[in-house]
Design a protein around this motif. Sequence first.
Motif, PDB file in Angstrom:
ATOM      1  N   LYS A   1       2.303   7.599  11.243  1.00  0.00           N
ATOM      2  CA  LYS A   1       2.439   6.241  10.693  1.00  0.00           C
ATOM      3  C   LYS A   1       3.091   6.200   9.313  1.00  0.00           C
TER       4      LYS A   1
ATOM      5  N   ASP B   1       0.843  -1.189   0.000  1.00  0.00           N
ATOM      6  CA  ASP B   1       0.000   0.000   0.000  1.00  0.00           C
ATOM      7  C   ASP B   1       0.880   1.241   0.000  1.00  0.00           C
TER       8      ASP B   1
ATOM      9  N   SER C   1      -4.909   4.987   3.251  1.00  0.00           N
ATOM     10  CA  SER C   1      -3.958   4.755   4.333  1.00  0.00           C
ATOM     11  C   SER C   1      -2.701   4.003   3.894  1.00  0.00           C
ATOM     12  N   PRO C   2      -1.895   4.660   3.051  1.00  0.00           N
ATOM     13  CA  PRO C   2      -0.706   3.982   2.533  1.00  0.00           C
ATOM     14  C   PRO C   2       0.408   3.894   3.578  1.00  0.00           C
ATOM     15  N   GLU C   3       1.248   2.903   3.403  1.00  0.00           N
ATOM     16  CA  GLU C   3       2.439   2.789   4.244  1.00  0.00           C
ATOM     17  C   GLU C   3       3.406   3.933   3.945  1.00  0.00           C
TER      18      GLU C   3
END
Lengths: 318, 318
Positions: A296, A134, A260-262
């Motif tokens: 995050k 992601d 919500s990508p890494e």
Amino acid sequence: MESRKKYTIGTDLGGTNTVFGIVDFDGNIVCEDSIKTQDYPQAEAFVEAGCICIMALVDKVGGIELIAGMGIGAPNANYYTGCIEQAPNLPWKGTVPLANLFNKRLGIPVKLTNDANAAAMGEMKYGAAKGMNDFIEITLGTGVGSGIVANGQLIYGHDGFAGELGHVIIDRSENARLCGCGRKGCLEAYCSAPGIVRTAKEYLKNETIPSDLRSIPLEDITAYAVSKAAHAGDELAIKVFEHTAELLGKACADFAAFSSPEAFIFFGGPMKSADLLMPTIIETYNDEVLPVFRGKAKFIVSSLMDRNSAVLGAAALV
Amino acid sequence: MESRKKYTIGTDLGGTNTVFGIVDFDGNIVCEDSIKTQDYPQAEAFVEAGCICIMALVDKVGGIELIAGMGIGAPNANYYTGCIEQAPNLPWKGTVPLANLFNKRLGIPVKLTNDANAAAMGEMKYGAAKGMNDFIEITLGTGVGSGIVANGQLIYGHDGFAGELGHVIIDRSENARLCGCGRKGCLEAYCSAPGIVRTAKEYLKNETIPSDLRSIPLEDITAYAVSKAAHAGDELAIKVFEHTAELLGKACADFAAFSSPEAFIFFGGPMKSADLLMPTIIETYNDEVLPVFRGKAKFIVSSLMDRNSAVLGAAALV
């Protein structure tokens, strides 16, 4: 795939040049060559010239039997249909079935997608997104493009045109900037290289801060000149990059609410000033994002900036 | 899956009630029962009471051997960990490993996801999104939630919290509304049921148009009252819905730039006024969206509004 296949052809089709590269399965560009896109007002003539160029490369590596397929990254490209549709910066009008034309001529599978999607594919297979399922690749250049990967797959959308994050509205006020797409307030109007230049010109006009940029005629100011001034400590130029970074940080905060990508991975010319942009992008993002996402996401400069990522990404399509 | 399996358990875990339903593979809720969520300040006691309730249902349909698994839709639920994390409207503080607790007690696979994702799953398996690979489910209620499906899969994001489209910023001006999340200008602050009420109160205060709503004390105005007035032709109430619909249309135009869905599917109480909302949502969307997306997306009211979609959606997780 047969075991004899050892290479794919990656093609970076741009408004000026089209680069063809033979890429091995480890992501090395074994050889490459290019033709001038604008020399071919007819798509058929372009394909003909392209195939001559490609076959010369293919012969060098041992013949077409070793080629698994061809991937093309191009503006306004539709992955599903293999067509380029109404590309304002290419010489061909209307809808061009480019994948089909190359496939007929070469007899190998041909995949087509837009340039930012190709960059994301390259990043995932050979670059900073290796092993990520992601992430969002944001390409900054003449425009602002994006390739969105979720669940380990590129998001194409139902029509093949997903991932136009340069055209998310970042300013809904009355005096938002006009974008090349005809609408107002798009991220691209602010954070592309020309957008950065527009910001610099606005600041030069509306602010009284002294600046080395004032010695350049307004029409000659480039994103590179602004970057150079900022790196030399020019206060106004630094403000231009800060503003650009703030808008990118705010936009990414909205993108996080979506997928919500890494990581957010940035690619393109303006990222040569990553030292000026990244700290403010990250700070703004974490200030503005929904608490559950705070702290995050990673913010990374593409690791393919020095290699031909568009060729690699296109090769990764196959 | 063994051929003996005939049912799944769908669970809609809400702040007030938790509904358990036994769902057959055609999407029929065979039987259901509920417990009061708030009666159990300890998560373990909640699971205990839930399992007693579930086992009574399971016995009715022929025993646990026929159950393929259990799906739970709940606020602040993390699909990857099976935990509920810091849910402000549930009695349990911190992180509750709910999937694990039910799995230990029942001995069947248990999946957990947030309620809007569960609604999207239900829509895809049993509702208006049957056969669609790319759509966005938008749930309007106390909040604004969303479940995003791309390439036929729900987008969970790297941390399990993707799809928070209620918290995309729709107003970046100084006087944007404060949202429950602590930030300003979120879509949810305008287009949830309480958001609609806030708009009505603002209009009643700031506009001079006569309105039947003026006969209701401000603190007693509900979204239902605004809808009733609008359906009776009340000009101010109609303006409230028009404004809500415009914001939803603008937001969807941004969402299209992300995942270019085939359809936007709307679910929840305010959609009982779909006749007031939909025409303006569609008109605004097509006016505002990037030209390449214009006229392509469908706007649909959930076909699960009259059935227990949260139970069905949760059941579809397994």
